[in-house]
Design an enzyme around this catalytic site. Structure first.
Site, short mmCIF file in Angstrom:
data_model
loop_
_atom_site.label_atom_id
_atom_site.label_comp_id
_atom_site.label_asym_id
_atom_site.label_seq_id
_atom_site.Cartn_x
_atom_site.Cartn_y
_atom_site.Cartn_z
N CYS A 2 0.85 -1.19 0.00
CA CYS A 2 0.00 0.00 0.00
C CYS A 2 0.89 1.24 0.00
O CYS A 2 1.87 1.32 0.71
CB CYS A 2 -0.96 0.08 1.17
SG CYS A 2 -2.17 -1.23 1.20
N ARG A 27 4.30 -0.58 -4.47
CA ARG A 27 3.92 -0.98 -3.11
C ARG A 27 2.64 -1.80 -3.08
O ARG A 27 2.18 -2.23 -2.03
CB ARG A 27 3.74 0.25 -2.23
CG ARG A 27 4.99 1.10 -2.11
CD ARG A 27 4.72 2.33 -1.29
NE ARG A 27 4.56 2.01 0.11
CZ ARG A 27 5.54 1.94 1.00
NH1 ARG A 27 6.77 2.17 0.62
NH2 ARG A 27 5.30 1.65 2.25
N TRP A 75 -2.35 -3.01 -1.66
CA TRP A 75 -1.99 -4.42 -1.67
C TRP A 75 -2.90 -5.04 -0.61
O TRP A 75 -2.77 -4.74 0.57
CB TRP A 75 -0.52 -4.61 -1.31
CG TRP A 75 -0.05 -6.03 -1.43
CD1 TRP A 75 0.35 -6.67 -2.55
CD2 TRP A 75 0.08 -6.98 -0.36
NE1 TRP A 75 0.72 -7.96 -2.26
CE2 TRP A 75 0.57 -8.17 -0.92
CE3 TRP A 75 -0.17 -6.94 1.01
CZ2 TRP A 75 0.81 -9.31 -0.17
CZ3 TRP A 75 0.07 -8.08 1.76
CH2 TRP A 75 0.56 -9.25 1.17
N ASN A 101 -1.86 2.99 5.16
CA ASN A 101 -0.91 1.90 4.88
C ASN A 101 -0.55 1.27 6.23
O ASN A 101 -0.17 1.98 7.15
CB ASN A 101 0.33 2.47 4.19
CG ASN A 101 1.53 1.54 4.23
OD1 ASN A 101 2.66 1.98 4.38
ND2 ASN A 101 1.31 0.25 4.09
N GLY A 102 -0.69 -0.05 6.31
CA GLY A 102 -0.38 -0.74 7.57
C GLY A 102 -1.48 -1.74 7.84
O GLY A 102 -2.16 -2.20 6.91
N GLU A 475 19.04 -17.16 -4.86
CA GLU A 475 18.53 -15.90 -5.42
C GLU A 475 18.01 -16.13 -6.85
O GLU A 475 16.97 -15.58 -7.24
CB GLU A 475 19.63 -14.84 -5.39
CG GLU A 475 19.26 -13.49 -5.99
CD GLU A 475 18.01 -12.84 -5.40
OE1 GLU A 475 17.51 -13.29 -4.37
OE2 GLU A 475 17.52 -11.87 -6.01
N LYS A 479 14.13 -15.35 -8.05
CA LYS A 479 13.82 -14.48 -9.19
C LYS A 479 12.92 -15.21 -10.17
O LYS A 479 11.94 -14.67 -10.66
CB LYS A 479 15.09 -14.03 -9.93
CG LYS A 479 15.93 -12.95 -9.32
CD LYS A 479 15.29 -11.60 -9.23
CE LYS A 479 14.51 -11.45 -7.97
NZ LYS A 479 15.15 -10.95 -6.80
N GLU A 482 9.23 -15.72 -8.78
CA GLU A 482 8.38 -14.54 -8.64
C GLU A 482 8.03 -13.91 -9.98
O GLU A 482 6.96 -13.31 -10.13
CB GLU A 482 8.97 -13.51 -7.67
CG GLU A 482 10.24 -12.84 -8.10
CD GLU A 482 10.74 -11.82 -7.05
OE1 GLU A 482 11.94 -11.65 -6.94
OE2 GLU A 482 9.91 -11.21 -6.36
N HIS A 498 19.63 -36.92 -2.23
CA HIS A 498 18.90 -37.25 -1.00
C HIS A 498 17.41 -36.92 -1.11
O HIS A 498 16.71 -36.87 -0.10
CB HIS A 498 19.52 -36.51 0.19
CG HIS A 498 20.95 -36.89 0.44
ND1 HIS A 498 21.32 -38.15 0.85
CD2 HIS A 498 22.11 -36.19 0.29
CE1 HIS A 498 22.64 -38.21 0.97
NE2 HIS A 498 23.15 -37.04 0.63
N LYS A 591 6.53 -4.53 -3.36
CA LYS A 591 7.96 -4.42 -3.10
C LYS A 591 8.29 -4.20 -1.63
O LYS A 591 9.24 -4.75 -1.11
CB LYS A 591 8.52 -3.26 -3.92
CG LYS A 591 10.02 -3.26 -3.94
CD LYS A 591 10.54 -2.44 -5.07
CE LYS A 591 12.04 -2.54 -5.17
NZ LYS A 591 12.49 -3.85 -5.66
C1 F6R Z 1 12.39 -10.34 -4.23
C2 F6R Z 1 12.03 -9.27 -3.34
C3 F6R Z 1 11.62 -9.61 -1.95
C4 F6R Z 1 12.30 -8.66 -0.96
C5 F6R Z 1 11.78 -8.90 0.46
C6 F6R Z 1 12.53 -8.02 1.48
O1 F6R Z 1 12.77 -9.88 -5.47
O2 F6R Z 1 12.07 -8.14 -3.72
O3 F6R Z 1 11.90 -10.94 -1.63
O4 F6R Z 1 13.67 -8.88 -1.02
O5 F6R Z 1 10.42 -8.61 0.53
O6 F6R Z 1 12.37 -6.67 1.19
P1 F6R Z 1 13.38 -5.61 1.78
O7 F6R Z 1 14.69 -5.83 1.16
O8 F6R Z 1 12.80 -4.27 1.43
O9 F6R Z 1 13.44 -5.84 3.26
#
Ligand code: F6R
Length: 596
Positions: A2, A27, A75, A101-102, A475, A479, A482, A498, A591
């Site tokens: 949000c 957001r 969101w 937001n929250g 990582e 990627k 998502e 295993h 994000k």
């Molecule tokens: C993946 C991604 C999320 C963030 C996670 C932590 O591409 O963006 O997994 O890494 O939500 O967010 P931050 O870094 O803002 O604490």
């Protein structure tokens, strides 16, 4: 998670609100809406479950006049994605509009009480209760009414309330980010300064409990009394940084920026890391062990840094999943490295409560030095990545790994675990990273389209790595899942036999961050024997020869092949493109995750 915005401007406010909302869309993008005060003291509200562009079209077809308004991009946490649940929410009289937001954790009890007292609470959303609570106390003035309302809440909030009758805006925060900024054309409130950066030079960050009123003048309160405004901070974000330029999406731009970002990080932190002066300047105490803390990509970055600390200096390390930190036993003499791009991730902030309780020092490795994490930490390492708009983290990952690695070098030299000459040699090694990263992106851009096309029938991917490279494989898998919405599992290569090997059938894509070791080759042979399709990121002869050794630039053994991640970013994006996914806004995600 949000985004909220509010503005009191000299001209029409709707264009300002929608432009800011477009910048806050990372957001959350389940719904979007604005409310604007009208000259006759009423509100005009426009909401939609489509994206910001749709709201802009709607406002073009059905314009709304007015110079003061609030906006929100959602969101969903409580309540389905419907127009009725979209913000802004109005009180019963239609005089007040609220954006939030929250998360309000006692919303059900408050809603029941409000209904008993005759309020019509129209939506399923937790936030709506707040505007009715403000309505009940409005006789005392808007700022005091907001204070009275939030006293009844539990949870987290950054909220703004618009009074259409007076044209006043009041905002406050508790555990969620909010900034206030004034420019030549007006006063703005936003969840992120990037939303309003085009119109201002400086901004202020609300501390928990601050209440700001934006009317004819801007006034501040805290704890029920008039207060001094918080510190004025310089906004360093340029408008160019917020533009996609000629790229198809922000993610491609952000992938390409990584060599530059790596250079910037090393210019900032390399010199003070190599001689330990950074450590001495930090004032941090010596430590017996290090815990890295974070979520998602940031946790993956932390794991890579933990791997370096263990490998080069034998420091005992632990990686703590911030969302699972309730049972974490913080051992004495632990130094905590908290990784968070946004610095606002609720799970990380909650885990800090536990750390602070035990008195352990915290270093924030963050892209937002003024964030809640930055303000709570004992020392801040800024990642210098610039604004990242694609929801999938790319350049901020690389920046966090390098920033954290510089801190690791500084800590080990500063505490005598490593000689200064070793520190100098390590920083000199890191000087190759920008070229390694650029080379990896270049190779991947050539090779990946064919590789990605060959995976068109795949229902999922496996990723393998060993040692520090395992964190890079993690990582890569994150990627891919998502962006493409395919399952992607990451494993230590030796673990394959295993259990995970059962997933391999003819054509299963298996991405290997190949360190050339005989153990990795044995694992890959097991995959090939079952018809699995090995996508080998490694030396000569591999499908993706993205690692340093094959490009003439020597790789860096002690931190593993960081450059393999860029190849996996390009792969994930390309698979997602082929599947028609929304690259910058993957489904169900946001994000900045400001709820637990
Ligand atoms: C993946 C991604 C999320 C963030 C996670 C932590 O591409 O963006 O997994 O890494 O939500 O967010 P931050 O870094 O803002 O604490």
């Amino acid at each position: 998670m949000c985004g909220i915005v509010a503005g009191r401007t000299s001209g029409a406010v709707t264009g300002t609100l929608t432009e800011a909302l477009a910048r806050l869309e990372y957001r959350g993008y389940d719904s979007v809406g604005v409310a604007v005060a009208q000259a006759d003291g009423t509100l005009q509200v426009r909401r939609t479950t489509a994206r910001v562009e749709a709201l802009v079209d709607r406002l073009a077809a059905d314009p709304v006049a007015g110079t003061t308004g609030v906006g929100h991009t959602r969101w969903a946490t409580h309540g389905a994605v419907t127009e009725g649940n979209a913000h802004p929410h109005a009180d019963c009289s239609g005089r007040l509009a609220l954006v939030h937001n929250g998360i309000i954790t006692n919303a059900d009890a408050l809603r029941a009480g409000l209904r008993e007292r005759g309020h019509v609470v129209a939506s399923d959303v937790d936030s709506e209760v707040v505007v009715h609570l403000v309505e009940e106390a409005l006789g005392t003035g808007l700022a005091a009414a907001v204070e009275a309302a939030v006293e009844q809440l539990t949870g987290t909030w950054a909220l703004a309330v618009l009074d259409a009758l007076t044209g006043e805006l009041v905002a406050t925060s508790h555990g969620s980010p909010l900034v206030v900024a004034e420019g030549p054309e007006g006063v703005y409130l936003a969840s992120d300064v990037a939303a309003v950066a085009a119109w201002i030079d400086d901004f202020r960050v609300l501390e928990d409990g601050h209440v700001v009123t934006v009317g004819e003048t801007t006034t501040w309160r805290h704890g029920g009394h008039v207060a001094e405004p918080p510190l004025l901070r310089r906004c360093t974000i340029s408008v160019a940084e917020l533009s996609r330029e000629l790229y198809a999406d922000f993610m491609s731009k952000e992938i390409d920026e990584q060599p530059l970002v790596a250079t910037r990080v090393l210019e900032s932190w390399g010199a003070p890391a190599q001689d330990g002066s950074l450590w001495h300047a930090s004032g941090l105490p010596d430590f017996a062990r290090v815990a890295v803390l974070g979520c998602g990509t940031s946790l993956n970055a932390g794991r890579a840094v933990a791997g370096v600390l263990g490998r080069v200096a034998g420091v005992p390390t632990q990686a703590v999943v911030a969302s699972e930190a309730d049972d974490w036993v913080v051992e004495p003499d632990t130094l905590v490295l908290a990784f968070s791009q946004s610095g606002e991730t609720a799970d990380v902030l909650r885990a800090l409560d536990r750390v602070e309780h035990r008195g352990a020092p915290v270093v924030a490795v963050t892209n937002s030095a003024w964030s809640a994490l930055g303000r709570r930490a004992d020392f801040v390492m800024s990642c210098h990545a610039g604004p990242e708009i694609g929801v999938a983290a790319t350049k901020t990952y690389t920046a966090q790994v390098l920033t954290g690695t510089c801190l690791a070098i500084a800590a080990c030299v500063g505490t005598g675990r490593l000689a200064r000459s070793t520190g100098r040699a390590m920083v000199a090694d890191l000087g190759r990273v920008p070229d390694l990263v650029a080379q990896s992106i270049g190779v991947a851009m050539q090779a990946v389209p064919t590789i990605a096309a060959a995976t068109s029938e795949a229902s999922g991917f496996l990723f393998l790595g060993r040692g520090i490279a395992r964190s890079y494989a993690d990582e890569g898998a994150l990627k891919l899942k998502e962006l493409s919405y395919l399952w992607a599992e990451s494993h230590a290569s030796g673990e394959l036999k295993h259990g995970p090997l059962a997933l391999v059938e003819p054509g299963t894509p298996v991405v290997a961050v190949d360190d050339g070791s005989s153990r990795m080759q044995a694992s890959l042979a097991e995959v090939r024997a079952r018809g699995g399709d090995v996508i080998d990121i490694g030396g000569p002869g591999s499908a993706l020869p993205a690692l340093g050794t094959s490009g003439g630039i020597p790789g860096i053994d002690w931190c593993g092949p960081l450059e393999s991640v860029m190849a996996m970013q390009v792969l994930a994006r390309q698979v997602a493109v082929l599947r028609g996914r929304d690259i910058d806004k993957p489904r169900n995600l946001a994000k900045s995750v400001t709820v637990e």
